[in-house]
Scaffold this motif. Sequence first.
Motif, PDB file in Angstrom:
ATOM      1  N   UNK A 277       1.093  -1.653   0.171  1.00 54.81           N
ATOM      2  CA  UNK A 277       0.215   0.784  -0.215  1.00 54.81           C
ATOM      3  C   UNK A 277       0.881   0.743   0.005  1.00 54.81           C
ATOM      4  N   UNK A 278       0.299   1.920  -1.331  1.00 56.32           N
ATOM      5  CA  UNK A 278       1.115   3.565  -0.821  1.00 56.32           C
ATOM      6  C   UNK A 278       0.725   4.237   0.153  1.00 56.32           C
ATOM      7  N   UNK A 279       1.821   4.881   1.025  1.00 57.93           N
ATOM      8  CA  UNK A 279       1.584   5.928   2.249  1.00 57.93           C
ATOM      9  C   UNK A 279       2.059   7.303   1.701  1.00 57.93           C
ATOM     10  N   UNK A 280       2.837   7.672   0.310  1.00 58.67           N
ATOM     11  CA  UNK A 280       3.067   8.738   0.239  1.00 58.67           C
ATOM     12  C   UNK A 280       2.028   9.580  -0.202  1.00 58.67           C
ATOM     13  N   UNK A 281       2.135  11.035   0.237  1.00 62.08           N
ATOM     14  CA  UNK A 281       0.980  12.385   0.263  1.00 62.08           C
ATOM     15  C   UNK A 281       1.153  12.798  -1.072  1.00 62.08           C
ATOM     16  N   UNK A 282       0.033  13.226  -1.053  1.00 62.31           N
ATOM     17  CA  UNK A 282      -0.418  13.510  -2.876  1.00 62.31           C
ATOM     18  C   UNK A 282       0.585  15.076  -2.338  1.00 62.31           C
ATOM     19  N   UNK A 283       1.108  14.853  -3.954  1.00 66.27           N
ATOM     20  CA  UNK A 283       2.217  16.200  -4.517  1.00 66.27           C
ATOM     21  C   UNK A 283       2.351  16.754  -5.735  1.00 66.27           C
ATOM     22  N   UNK A 284       2.579  18.235  -5.766  1.00 63.07           N
ATOM     23  CA  UNK A 284       1.622  19.041  -7.150  1.00 63.07           C
ATOM     24  C   UNK A 284       3.497  19.695  -6.857  1.00 63.07           C
ATOM     25  N   UNK A 285       4.009  19.554  -8.238  1.00 67.41           N
ATOM     26  CA  UNK A 285       4.799  20.509  -9.430  1.00 67.41           C
ATOM     27  C   UNK A 285       4.798  21.860  -9.401  1.00 67.41           C
ATOM     28  N   UNK A 286       6.001  23.063  -8.680  1.00 68.38           N
ATOM     29  CA  UNK A 286       5.526  24.160  -8.711  1.00 68.38           C
ATOM     30  C   UNK A 286       4.786  24.683  -9.844  1.00 68.38           C
ATOM     31  N   UNK A 287       4.961  24.048 -11.187  1.00 68.53           N
ATOM     32  CA  UNK A 287       3.848  24.265 -11.958  1.00 68.53           C
ATOM     33  C   UNK A 287       2.669  24.114 -11.784  1.00 68.53           C
TER      34      UNK A 287
END
Length: 115
Positions: free
Chosen positions: A1-11
């Motif tokens: 199970x992936x527990x990574x938090x959602x991220x966004x690039x600067x763009x």
Amino acid sequence: MDHALPSATPAEALAAQAGGAVLVDLRKPVARIASGQTIRGAVTRDPFAFGHDDPLTASAAPVILFCVHGHEVSQYGCALLLLHGRQARYVTGGFAALVEAGAPLVPLAAEEHAR
């Protein structure tokens, strides 16, 4: 199970902000004041006071948080908002990456400098 938090690039973060997402400057006060700047349109929160009672926990708009480098501080804020069922992401690379990507900067308000 992936527990990574959602991220966004600067763009992605800047595009989302232009589309109505709330961009949140969650840098520690000393770092924010030392830079003297923030991203145009970003709301500021003190990470030491950001908690379950913050109005952003009830925000309907997507929220994208940034700290200095996109590590623990903005990831904490992202996790907190996700616990409240909010649509939240943190900016990879943080404020430094947003600046490098050409984000529009504005000086901090005078009351920010007085803290």
